[in-house]
Write a protein that holds these residues in place. Sequence first.
Motif, mmCIF file in Angstrom:
data_model
loop_
_atom_site.group_PDB
_atom_site.id
_atom_site.type_symbol
_atom_site.label_atom_id
_atom_site.label_comp_id
_atom_site.label_asym_id
_atom_site.label_seq_id
_atom_site.Cartn_x
_atom_site.Cartn_y
_atom_site.Cartn_z
ATOM 1 N N ALA A 1 7.218 40.372 12.984
ATOM 2 C CA ALA A 1 8.227 41.427 12.904
ATOM 3 C C ALA A 1 8.254 42.268 14.175
ATOM 4 C CB ALA A 1 7.963 42.309 11.677
ATOM 5 N N VAL A 2 7.090 42.602 14.699
ATOM 6 C CA VAL A 2 7.026 43.402 15.934
ATOM 7 C C VAL A 2 7.654 42.643 17.090
ATOM 8 C CG1 VAL A 2 5.455 44.333 17.686
ATOM 9 C CG2 VAL A 2 5.065 44.825 15.282
ATOM 10 N N ARG A 3 7.319 41.366 17.220
ATOM 11 C CA ARG A 3 7.884 40.572 18.325
ATOM 12 C C ARG A 3 9.405 40.526 18.259
ATOM 13 N NH1 ARG A 3 3.416 36.842 17.405
ATOM 14 N NH2 ARG A 3 4.843 35.539 16.226
ATOM 15 N N VAL A 4 9.944 40.383 17.068
ATOM 16 C CA VAL A 4 11.400 40.305 16.927
ATOM 17 C C VAL A 4 12.035 41.683 17.139
ATOM 18 C CG1 VAL A 4 13.294 39.781 15.337
ATOM 19 C CG2 VAL A 4 11.314 38.265 15.468
ATOM 20 N N MET A 5 11.462 42.721 16.549
ATOM 21 C CA MET A 5 12.040 44.057 16.668
ATOM 22 C C MET A 5 12.046 44.549 18.113
ATOM 23 S SD MET A 5 10.627 45.962 13.255
ATOM 24 C CE MET A 5 11.465 47.519 13.518
ATOM 25 N N LEU A 6 11.020 44.219 18.876
ATOM 26 C CA LEU A 6 10.947 44.675 20.267
ATOM 27 C C LEU A 6 11.553 43.674 21.241
ATOM 28 C CD1 LEU A 6 7.402 46.301 20.329
ATOM 29 C CD2 LEU A 6 9.625 47.398 20.035
ATOM 30 N N ARG A 7 12.156 42.635 20.689
ATOM 31 C CA ARG A 7 12.839 41.596 21.466
ATOM 32 C C ARG A 7 11.902 40.846 22.423
ATOM 33 N NH1 ARG A 7 18.762 44.150 22.833
ATOM 34 N NH2 ARG A 7 19.258 44.693 20.705
ATOM 35 N N TYR A 8 10.633 40.722 22.054
ATOM 36 C CA TYR A 8 9.708 39.876 22.821
ATOM 37 C C TYR A 8 9.939 38.410 22.472
ATOM 38 C CZ TYR A 8 7.108 43.983 24.230
ATOM 39 O OH TYR A 8 6.742 45.180 24.775
ATOM 40 N N TRP A 9 10.572 38.178 21.337
ATOM 41 C CA TRP A 9 10.893 36.816 20.897
ATOM 42 C C TRP A 9 12.406 36.697 20.830
ATOM 43 C CZ3 TRP A 9 13.871 35.061 16.935
ATOM 44 C CH2 TRP A 9 13.818 33.687 16.687
ATOM 45 N N GLN A 10 12.938 35.586 21.337
ATOM 46 C CA GLN A 10 14.372 35.331 21.261
ATOM 47 C C GLN A 10 14.589 33.945 20.652
ATOM 48 O OE1 GLN A 10 16.919 37.477 22.067
ATOM 49 N NE2 GLN A 10 15.305 38.975 22.353
ATOM 50 N N PRO A 11 15.625 33.785 19.823
ATOM 51 C CA PRO A 11 15.893 32.464 19.238
ATOM 52 C C PRO A 11 16.472 31.513 20.285
ATOM 53 C CG PRO A 11 17.603 33.995 18.617
ATOM 54 C CD PRO A 11 16.567 34.792 19.377
ATOM 55 N N ARG A 12 16.430 30.242 19.954
ATOM 56 C CA ARG A 12 17.102 29.259 20.804
ATOM 57 C C ARG A 12 18.593 29.606 20.843
ATOM 58 N NH1 ARG A 12 14.173 25.263 17.217
ATOM 59 N NH2 ARG A 12 12.086 25.322 18.103
ATOM 60 N N PRO A 13 19.275 29.302 21.959
ATOM 61 C CA PRO A 13 20.697 29.691 22.084
ATOM 62 C C PRO A 13 21.576 29.223 20.923
ATOM 63 C CG PRO A 13 19.874 28.899 24.182
ATOM 64 C CD PRO A 13 18.772 28.679 23.177
ATOM 65 N N GLU A 14 21.322 28.037 20.403
ATOM 66 C CA GLU A 14 22.161 27.531 19.312
ATOM 67 C C GLU A 14 21.929 28.272 17.989
ATOM 68 O OE1 GLU A 14 18.616 24.612 19.616
ATOM 69 O OE2 GLU A 14 19.881 25.761 20.979
ATOM 70 N N HIS A 15 20.847 29.050 17.897
ATOM 71 C CA HIS A 15 20.540 29.791 16.673
ATOM 72 C C HIS A 15 20.746 31.298 16.833
ATOM 73 C CE1 HIS A 15 17.631 26.255 15.918
ATOM 74 N NE2 HIS A 15 18.804 25.989 15.391
ATOM 75 N N ALA A 16 21.124 31.748 18.021
ATOM 76 C CA ALA A 16 21.202 33.189 18.309
ATOM 77 C C ALA A 16 22.247 33.916 17.462
ATOM 78 C CB ALA A 16 21.485 33.412 19.790
ATOM 79 N N CYS A 17 23.260 33.214 16.991
ATOM 80 C CA CYS A 17 24.327 33.861 16.221
ATOM 81 C C CYS A 17 23.999 33.991 14.731
ATOM 82 C CB CYS A 17 25.629 33.086 16.394
ATOM 83 S SG CYS A 17 25.573 31.425 15.674
ATOM 84 N N ALA A 18 22.840 33.540 14.293
ATOM 85 C CA ALA A 18 22.503 33.525 12.859
ATOM 86 C C ALA A 18 22.648 34.909 12.238
ATOM 87 C CB ALA A 18 21.087 32.999 12.656
ATOM 88 N N ILE A 19 23.398 34.965 11.150
ATOM 89 C CA ILE A 19 23.688 36.222 10.472
ATOM 90 C C ILE A 19 23.297 36.178 8.998
ATOM 91 C CG2 ILE A 19 26.056 35.828 9.683
ATOM 92 C CD1 ILE A 19 25.057 38.799 11.764
ATOM 93 N N ALA A 20 22.988 34.978 8.507
ATOM 94 C CA ALA A 20 22.622 34.811 7.099
ATOM 95 C C ALA A 20 21.823 33.527 6.948
ATOM 96 C CB ALA A 20 23.871 34.746 6.227
ATOM 97 N N TYR A 21 21.118 33.436 5.843
ATOM 98 C CA TYR A 21 20.391 32.207 5.520
ATOM 99 C C TYR A 21 20.266 32.073 4.019
ATOM 100 C CZ TYR A 21 16.409 35.330 4.864
ATOM 101 O OH TYR A 21 15.595 36.336 4.439
ATOM 102 N N GLN A 22 20.017 30.853 3.597
ATOM 103 C CA GLN A 22 19.739 30.540 2.192
ATOM 104 C C GLN A 22 18.586 29.563 2.158
ATOM 105 O OE1 GLN A 22 23.550 28.867 0.869
ATOM 106 N NE2 GLN A 22 23.479 30.334 -0.804
ATOM 107 N N ASN A 23 17.846 29.583 1.070
ATOM 108 C CA ASN A 23 16.856 28.551 0.845
ATOM 109 C C ASN A 23 17.588 27.226 0.787
ATOM 110 O OD1 ASN A 23 15.250 26.693 -0.990
ATOM 111 N ND2 ASN A 23 13.787 28.346 -0.613
ATOM 112 N N LYS A 24 17.035 26.176 1.433
ATOM 113 C CA LYS A 24 17.739 24.889 1.501
ATOM 114 C C LYS A 24 18.051 24.323 0.122
ATOM 115 C CE LYS A 24 15.070 22.652 4.441
ATOM 116 N NZ LYS A 24 14.541 21.700 5.430
#
Length: 183
Positions: free
Chosen positions: A130-153
Motif C-alpha cells: 500500500a505504501v509503495r502504491v500510495m507514494l507512487r514508488y510502484w507503477q503498473p505496466r503501461p497496458e494496465h495503467a488505466c485500470a479502474i475496476a476489477y472482479q474476481n475471475k
Amino acid sequence: MRTPIRAAFAALFLIFSGTAVAEPLKITVTPPSKERNYDRWWVLQLRCMADVVYTEARGEDDYAKSMVAHVVMRRIRENRPEWPQTPCGNVYKVKVKKNGELVSQFSGPVHKPVRVSDVDLVYQHSVQVAVRVMLRYWQPRPEHACAIAYQNKKIASQDRQGWFMTLKPIGDIGEHAFYCLPT
C-alpha cells in the motif's frame, strides 16, 4: 505541515509498532489541518489501503496486490464525482440495494473486516504494498495503467453485468479480471 512521505513513515511506525491497529477505524474524508492529526489521517488512509490489499489479494503475487491498490488510487486521480477522493472513502463506499443487501466495489474489507488478531506478517506485507502504491514508488505496466475496476475471475466469468458491461477488459492478473473506462 509534514510531507506525505514523512507522514507515511510515521504511519508505518505506528502500524508496525501495533499502536494504530489496536484502535477502531474511523473514516475521514479530508486531511485535518494540524500536523499531529495529519499523521493520524495518513495512518487511517494507509490502513484502508492495506485492508483492501489484505482482504482482496491475500495469497497473490506482489504485482496483483499492487494492481488492487492501484485501482483505488486511480479512482482518486480520476476526480469523478461518484468516487470519493480518499482511499478510505473509496474502499468503504457502500450502496444499499432495495432488498437491503450491501454492495461495494471493494467487498473484502466491507464484508470481512480485518481484526487485530488477523494482523500478521501477511498484513504487514500488505501495508508495504500500500505504501509503495500510495507514494507512487510502484507503477503498473503501461497496458494496465488505466485500470479502474476489477472482479474476481470466477465472478467475472459468470456475471459481467451492469456497470462492468460498459468497461473495457484489459486482462487477468492473479485471481482478478481488470477493466478500464472506455476511450
